[in-house]
Design an enzyme around this catalytic site. Structure first.
Site, PDB file in Angstrom:
ATOM      1  N   LYS A  80       0.846  -1.196   0.000  1.00  0.00           N
ATOM      2  CA  LYS A  80       0.000   0.000   0.000  1.00  0.00           C
ATOM      3  C   LYS A  80       0.879   1.242   0.000  1.00  0.00           C
ATOM      4  O   LYS A  80       1.937   1.271   0.655  1.00  0.00           O
ATOM      5  CB  LYS A  80      -0.892  -0.046   1.245  1.00  0.00           C
ATOM      6  CG  LYS A  80      -1.939   1.035   1.369  1.00  0.00           C
ATOM      7  CD  LYS A  80      -2.783   0.774   2.618  1.00  0.00           C
ATOM      8  CE  LYS A  80      -3.900   1.772   2.817  1.00  0.00           C
ATOM      9  NZ  LYS A  80      -4.727   1.427   4.002  1.00  0.00           N
ATOM     10  N   SER A 155      -9.343   1.322   3.214  1.00  0.00           N
ATOM     11  CA  SER A 155      -8.542   2.158   2.327  1.00  0.00           C
ATOM     12  C   SER A 155      -7.479   1.390   1.551  1.00  0.00           C
ATOM     13  O   SER A 155      -6.833   1.931   0.651  1.00  0.00           O
ATOM     14  CB  SER A 155      -7.858   3.269   3.149  1.00  0.00           C
ATOM     15  OG  SER A 155      -6.976   2.706   4.116  1.00  0.00           O
ATOM     16  N   SER A 179      -9.700  -1.055   7.127  1.00  0.00           N
ATOM     17  CA  SER A 179      -9.085  -0.846   5.816  1.00  0.00           C
ATOM     18  C   SER A 179      -8.377  -2.046   5.223  1.00  0.00           C
ATOM     19  O   SER A 179      -8.054  -2.045   4.033  1.00  0.00           O
ATOM     20  CB  SER A 179      -8.112   0.332   5.884  1.00  0.00           C
ATOM     21  OG  SER A 179      -8.814   1.543   6.071  1.00  0.00           O
TER      22      SER A 179
END
Length: 442
Positions: A80, A155, A179
């Site tokens: 990420k 996310s 997330s």
């Protein structure tokens, strides 16, 4: 070789150990798949091909000499875009951080590299990690594997998409309010939310440090255990001979079952029925403390998030996605005493929650009460964006508020996950139990 793209990380590692898979060939297969994929630029923010091939070559040499560093040595994974990567931009999905290039890797990336994992690149995410939907018009919105018109969940949206579309063997994400688990559930993956402070956040762009956690998005519980070990430089949980027969599960009825959409409700009921058929004992449990703290989420999250980011945001607010900007600015509405009182209430609620659930092996609930929302409508309808974001995050946030660890597993119904929660620092026990549930669910 195309079969490699949909294998578990553990199976790829075994193939490398047995001499059936060369890490360089494996890495190149992933890089070729990424380059050829029509949605590549909605999934990867940056691909680190040179680094990946160099790490794969080293892994290949170790495999040939019998000196592999871990069971995942040579396996390619994505990261990420809030994990610092030396010499490569790390922008956390925000124009506010455009051009930010760290000079060293995040510590968890250092640990993973020391275990031989291969870094494929950085994946897109919700801006500054402050959304459960994954919609990010500032950079890119990753796709959902089950719905071409839907979002992938946030996310860690690109992390999930990279795995679901066969462009990484696993993705490393973060989880502050859901997330890791929401995008895992919506893309039929396994996702592990670790206990706060279990994994170091050094070199990770923060959102709310008292809730931020790191975890893998992957294809199996075994993968999750191996990845956790790699991220912290430890030993993976023993998952052998795990069984659900006689295990006691709490079916949380407080808040978690409100407003369930049809598909998640049916998938949850079916999953519990299969567990009971395999010999599990499931009992309903109501925990009033959950009701007490859910309304405090706004204060607890936005106060810290805005406090961390206020100066950066207010220097260039026009660079932000308006929905995320609005959510951050909610933190202005709470006072210091509000924040301190909210934490005092939360600490007491945590004690009550774990006292009420102490006699159970794990707490069960649907990972998300909804399916992936429609991207076009999220873009055009503010009220829809706000309501779907809050509902998407509701169940996973219970795990973050209670401070424990949590695991989401696919149920077999597309984009519907089953979440298991356990007390803080019980990851190994949760993973072992998760392996048994995974087998029972087929």
């Amino acid at each position: 070789m195309q079969d490699w793209l949909m294998m578990t990380a553990a199976d790829l590692g075994r193939g490398i150990a047995e001499g059936q898979i060369d890490p360089v060939d494996l890495c190149q297969t992933y890089l070729d798949a990424i380059d050829a994929h029509p949605l590549r630029d909605r999934i990867y923010a940056r691909v680190t091909a040179d680094r990946a091939l160099a790490e794969a070559l080293a892994a290949s040499e170790r495999a040939k000499s019998g000196h592999r560093l871990s069971p995942l040595d040579g396996v390619p994974v994505s990261w990420k875009d809030l994990f610092d990567t030396a010499g490569v931009a790390t922008e956390a999905g925000s124009k506010l951080l455009e051009g930010r290039v760290p000079d060293r890797d995040a510590v968890v990336l250092q640990n993973a590299t020391a275990a031989g994992l291969v870094c494929l690149g950085k994946t897109h995410m919700s801006e500054l990690a402050f959304s459960g939907l994954g919609h990010n018009p500032s950079t890119a919105t990753p796709p959902s594997v089950n719905d071409p018109d839907g979002v992938s969940g946030g996310s860690s949206s690109g992390a999930a998409a990279s795995v679901a579309f066969g462009l990484a063997a696993a993705g490393i994400g973060s989880d502050t309010g859901g997330s890791v688990r929401i995008p895992s559930a919506w893309n039929d993956l396994v996702g592990l939310k670790t206990t706060s402070d279990r994994l170091t956040l050094e070199g990770v762009v923060p959102l709310a440090l008292r809730f931020d956690t790191i975890g893998p998005l992957c294809r199996s519980v075994e993968d999750a255990g191996l990845l956790l070990a790699a991220l912290e430089g430890g030993k993976a949980a023993d998952l052998h001979h795990a069984d659900v027969e006689g295990r006691r599960f709490a079916r949380l009825t407080t808040v978690a079952l409100d407003d369930l959409r049809e598909a998640p409700a049916a998938a949850y009921a079916d999953a519990l029925a299969r567990l009971e058929a395999a010999g599990a004992i499931i009992e309903d449990i109501d925990v009033p403390e959950v009701n007490e703290v859910m309304p405090l989420s706004g204060c607890l999250y936005t106060t810290e998030a805005y406090g961390l980011w206020r100066d950066v945001i207010e220097a260039n607010p026009d660079k932000m996605f308006s929905e995320i900007l609005e959510r951050f600015r909610l933190g202005k509405g709470f006072s210091g005493p509000d924040y301190v009182a909210a934490w005092a209430t939360l600490h007491a609620a945590r004690e009550g929650f774990y006292a009420a659930t102490a006699g159970f092996d794990a707490v069960l609930l649907p990972t998300a009460p909804i399916l992936p929302p429609n991207l076009a409508r999220l873009t055009q309808d503010h009220d829809y964006y706000v309501s779907e974001n809050l509902l998407a995050l509701r169940n996973t946030r219970i795990g973050n508020l209670m401070g424990g660890c949590a695991l989401t597993l696919p149920t077999g119904t597309p984009s519907c996950g089953l979440m298991m929660m356990a007390p803080p620092n019980h990851e190994e026990r949760l993973l072992r139990l998760g392996a048994a549930v995974e087998e029972a669910l087929g």
